[in-house]
Scaffold this motif. Structure first.
Motif, PDB file in Angstrom:
ATOM      1  N   ASP A 648       2.797 -47.866  24.178  1.00  0.00           N
ATOM      2  CA  ASP A 648       1.838 -48.092  22.840  1.00  0.00           C
ATOM      3  C   ASP A 648       2.256 -49.240  22.050  1.00  0.00           C
ATOM      4  O   ASP A 648       3.313 -49.390  21.279  1.00  0.00           O
ATOM      5  N   SER A 650      -0.601 -50.103  20.153  1.00  0.00           N
ATOM      6  CA  SER A 650      -1.586 -50.089  19.197  1.00  0.00           C
ATOM      7  C   SER A 650      -1.442 -50.712  17.879  1.00  0.00           C
ATOM      8  O   SER A 650      -0.487 -50.543  17.361  1.00  0.00           O
ATOM      9  N   ASN A 672      -1.402 -47.237  25.435  1.00  0.00           N
ATOM     10  CA  ASN A 672      -2.218 -47.157  24.198  1.00  0.00           C
ATOM     11  C   ASN A 672      -2.172 -48.675  23.721  1.00  0.00           C
ATOM     12  O   ASN A 672      -1.295 -49.081  23.283  1.00  0.00           O
ATOM     13  N   SER A 674      -4.847 -49.845  21.907  1.00  0.00           N
ATOM     14  CA  SER A 674      -6.267 -49.630  20.932  1.00  0.00           C
ATOM     15  C   SER A 674      -5.815 -50.592  19.713  1.00  0.00           C
ATOM     16  O   SER A 674      -5.010 -50.664  19.214  1.00  0.00           O
ATOM     17  N   ASP A 696      -5.847 -45.504  26.452  1.00  0.00           N
ATOM     18  CA  ASP A 696      -6.644 -45.601  25.153  1.00  0.00           C
ATOM     19  C   ASP A 696      -6.861 -47.208  25.140  1.00  0.00           C
ATOM     20  O   ASP A 696      -5.630 -48.008  24.853  1.00  0.00           O
ATOM     21  N   PHE A 808      -3.529 -41.138  20.760  1.00  0.00           N
ATOM     22  CA  PHE A 808      -4.678 -41.958  20.518  1.00  0.00           C
ATOM     23  C   PHE A 808      -4.968 -41.801  18.967  1.00  0.00           C
ATOM     24  O   PHE A 808      -5.765 -42.526  18.330  1.00  0.00           O
TER      25      PHE A 808
END
Length: 840
Positions: A648, A650, A672, A674, A696, A808
């Motif tokens: 992750d 993000s 992720n 994002s 994501d 998310f």
């Protein structure tokens, strides 16, 4: 003159004895020859039998051999030798044997039927070997047998019904074999039987024969770890000489008979891990000689703990764990001056801990966790001078911890976590030999006293989820034994202390505080570190490249701090071979994502698939019960598989293209990226992420088509590609038929199902809408609602359940590391329980 009769007798003997001598010598030699033949058949080293000399006139001086006055071998006794052979069968010249002991000698083969010719035999011990086959019924013809020990072998078949012939039998131990069938009712013929132990034969079933009432000399009755079923027969309660009853882990049901109080000689009563119900009868108070009572792990056994138990003044162990007993702990427990251990965890107990418990001066272990106990910890417990384990976690205990507990110098293991305790840390001096200390999830406040640093043998230290404000600087220099340090979710301020003594530290959690400044470079001293969590602080630093010096690192969470700058370039040397979970989200990182960062994450590649069954992070040093917070919904996960792999990054400012090398991370479960500024196409190499369950890539600047190859990701449960610049027809089939329009919103160039925008000639060719899924279930703007992950096409339910909100959500107040070690609410709930769970 008549002859003197004595002279006549002596003259006769003088003539006849020389004639008999050769026959006596010949008989003795036969015994020796039989033993030597057996020695020659052994496969292992026979040095232990080196004095078995064939030149000796008699074997009577050999190791393990005892003879009678006539030089006949009457005892063969060899123990704890590595003989590696079979039980001797050439016994025709050894018919005078009264005792055969060949225990723990690594013998194989079967129990020979030839033993039946030893009519003088009264003692047979072949225990702790590797014998197979059935118990020969011929043994039951040896009417002088008083003791039989065949335990700890691999014997099969049933107990011979002819066992009832052995009316002289006193001891019968057959435990730890593979016997089946039922206990024959002919056992009732053995009126001299004192001990019967047939436990640890899981396929031994049926009822306890009522004929056992005839065994009036019985002192020990052992049926533990069998499939014996039915109720405890009342007839047992008439065996007034019984001292031990062990029915642990069988299939018994019904209630404990009140007549159990008749057994006034009883010392051990072990009924745990059955299917008993009803209540503990108050007649238990009649058992004045009782030393151990274990009735735990009978979930339907309820009622109050009878106050009459205070009459059992010889009691040393009280086991009530995992039952439905309720109400208060009776103050009469204070009468038990010899009591050493209380197992009363995971019951329905409530009310206060009686101060009378402090009168149990011999008490060493108190296990009262996972109940509904209230009130404060009584200061009188300090009277238990030998107290070593004090587990009160997961109750409703309030007030302050009495400072008198600091006088308990023998305390090694203390767990007060998950209560309502308040105030400052009360111990001016903690016992120096403390190994485990947890006060997590309470209302403690103030500073952690520097005296904590004197715990030179501490291994587990958990202050998480309190209101502490200051970390003593000496904490990083306290103990080379320290394995797990959790200071997360407090109000700690200032800088992170330097870590000097941390050779065995594996888990360091500082999440959810107000710590600032850079990451301490001294962490390079912690070579065994596996879990590092600095999430939700104010740490201000660049990416710590020096973490590559921690080769065992598995979990790295730097989420929600003030990290900045790039994480490296194509020349930067990254080496995180064991890293499985990476969370760099909600920081100020920028620049390109270097391929080298992902290239050497070998623990996430298919080549490192764990073998030999499921494995879990921290299996060998902590046993957490994990709680996941998903928008206020707490979900319990026992332990986390090492195959749980997540990246992750993000909510940063990364730019450039997504490195294609990520497609090599075949074990990846969650990805992720994002809320960044990533550009270019979605890599086709993502088709190799066949274990991926959550993806994501939303809120970036990605362009081009959605690769049709992504439909190969049949484990994918959640997809978010919203708010990009993607174009073309949305791929159809498999998992893609389950995603709603929320997965693609904000991509003006996309068309096709599930969007209302068509792609020219595809009208009338839309697949049917995915059943049960509603667009409102997603809500990307505020993070997923956790319920959506119950739906989907393929596997991964548990992970989906955890990740629906966590991966998310743009809020993520608890997020990813809750999966690994959660709220730490029940630290070591099973650490000590596992050691005792089978016996209490």
């Amino acid at each position: 003159m008549p002859l003197n009769p004595w002279i006549t007798l002596f003259s006769f003997l003088a003539i006849i004895l020389p004639l008999l001598n050769p026959f006596v010598a010949f008989a003795v030699n036969q015994q020796g020859e039989a033993l030597l033949l057996w020695k020659q058949s052994l496969n292992g080293p026979t040095e232990a039998l080196s004095n078995w000399n064939p030149t000796d006139e008699t074997p009577c001086g050999w190791l393990g051999i005892t003879c009678n006055i006539n030089k006949e071998v009457v005892e063969l006794e060899l123990r704890y030798l590595s003989l590696y052979g079979t039980v001797p069968t050439n016994l025709s010249s050894l018919v005078s044997l009264t005792k055969v002991v060949l225990s723990s000698t690594n013998l194989t083969g079967s129990v020979p039927r030839e033993i039946a010719i030893l009519h003088e035999l009264n003692y047979l011990d072949l225990s702790d070997n590797a014998l197979i086959g059935e118990i020969p019924s011929e043994i039951c013809n040896l009417l002088k047998l008083q003791e039989i020990y065949l335990d700890s072998n691999q014997l099969e078949g049933s107990i011979p019904v002819q066992i009832g012939n052995l009316t002289s039998l006193k001891w019968l131990t057959l435990y730890d074999n593979q016997l089946n069938g039922e206990i024959p009712n002919t056992i009732g013929n053995l009126k001299n039987l004192q001990v019967i132990r047939v436990g640890k034969n899981k396929n031994l079933k049926g009822l306890i024969p009522r004929e056992i009432r005839n065994c009036t000399e019985l002192t020990q009755l052992g049926l533990a770890e069998t499939s014996v079923s039915g109720q405890i027969p009342l007839e047992i309660c008439n065996l007034l000489k019984l001292q031990e009853i062990n029915f642990f882990s069988s299939q018994l049901e019904g209630s404990i008979p009140a007549q159990i109080g008749n057994l006034t000689s009883l010392k051990w009563l072990t009924l745990n891990d059955n299917q008993l119900n009803g209540e503990i009868p108050n007649t238990i108070g009649n058992l004045k000689n009782l030393q151990v009572i274990r009735v735990g792990q009978n979930k339907n056994l309820g009622g109050l703990i009878p106050r009459e138990i205070g009459n059992c003044t010889e009691l040393t162990i009280l086991g009530l764990a995992k039952t439905s007993v309720w109400g208060f702990l009776p103050p009469s427990l204070g009468h038990l001056k010899k009591l050493k251990t209380i197992f009363a965890y995971t019951t329905l107990l409530s009310g206060q801990i009686p101060p009378e418990l402090g009168d149990c001066t011999a008490l060493q272990d108190i296990y009262l966790q996972n109940n509904s106990l209230t009130g404060s910890i009584p200061k009188e417990i300090s009277g238990c001078r030998n107290l070593t384990y004090l587990l009160l976690n997961s109750n409703l205990i309030n007030g302050k911890v009495p400072g008198e507990l600091s006088h308990l110098v023998s305390l090694h293991f203390v767990n007060f976590s998950d209560n309502l305790i308040e105030g400052t840390l009360p111990f001016p001096v903690l016992p120096l030999h403390m190994v485990f200390f947890s006060i997590s999830s309470n209302n403690f406040s103030g500073e952690i006293p520097s005296s904590i640093c004197n715990l030179n043998f501490i291994k587990y230290l958990d202050f998480s989820h309190n209101h502490f404000s200051m970390i003593p600087p000496c904490l990083g220099n306290m103990s080379d034994y320290l394995i797990d340090l959790d200071l997360g979710n407090n109000n700690f301020q200032g800088t992170i202390p330097k870590f000097v003594k941390c050779n065995n530290l594996r888990s360091l959690k500082l999440t959810g505080n107000q710590l600032e400044g850079p990451m301490p470079h001294s962490l390079v001293n912690c070579k065994k570190l596996e879990i590092l969590d600095f999430a939700n602080n104010k740490v201000n630093d660049t990416f710590p490249h020096w973490l590559v010096n921690l080769p065992e690192l598995q979990v790295l969470s730097l989420r929600s701090n003030n990290f900045h700058g790039s994480i490296g370039n194509h020349k930067t040397k990254f080496s995180f071979p064991n890293l499985r979970i990476i969370d760099l989200s909600h920081n100020m990182f920028h620049g390109h994502l270097p391929s080298n960062f992902f290239k050497y994450l070998t623990a996430m590649m298919n080549g490192n698939m764990d073998e030999g069954g499921l494995q879990y992070m921290g299996d060998d040093y902590y046993y957490d019960s994990v709680t996941i917070d998903i928008k206020g919904n707490y979900i319990n996960v026992e332990k986390i598989q090492t195959l749980l792999t997540i990246i992750d990054i993000s909510n940063n400012s990364f730019k450039g293209e997504i490195p294609k090398v990520i497609g090599n991370l075949g074990l990846l479960k969650g990805l992720n990226f994002s809320h960044n500024n990533l550009m270019g196409h979605i890599p086709i190499s993502f088709r190799n992420l066949t274990n991926l369950e959550c993806l994501d890539l939303s809120s970036n600047k990605l362009t081009g088509n959605i690769p049709i190859q992504l439909t190969d990701l049949t484990s994918l449960e959640i997809l978010n590609l919203s708010k990009n610049h993607l174009v073309g027809l949305i791929p159809q089939g498999k998992q893609f038929n389950t995603f709603t329009s929320a997965s693609y919103s904000g991509n003006l160039g996309l068309c096709g199902f599930p969007l209302t925008k068509t792609c020219g000639n595809d009208e009338g060719q839309q697949p049917p809408p995915a059943p049960t899924i509603q667009e409102d279930d997603f809500g990307f703007a505020n993070g997923f609602h956790w319920k959506v992950v119950l739906l989907g096409y393929g596997c991964g339910f548990m992970f989906g359940l955890c990740m629906g909100y966590l991966v998310f959500s743009s809020e993520k107040p608890k997020y990813l590391l809750n999966i690994v070690y959660g709220e730490q609410r029940n630290k070591v709930r099973r650490l000590k329980n596992n050691a005792h769970g089978r016996i209490n």
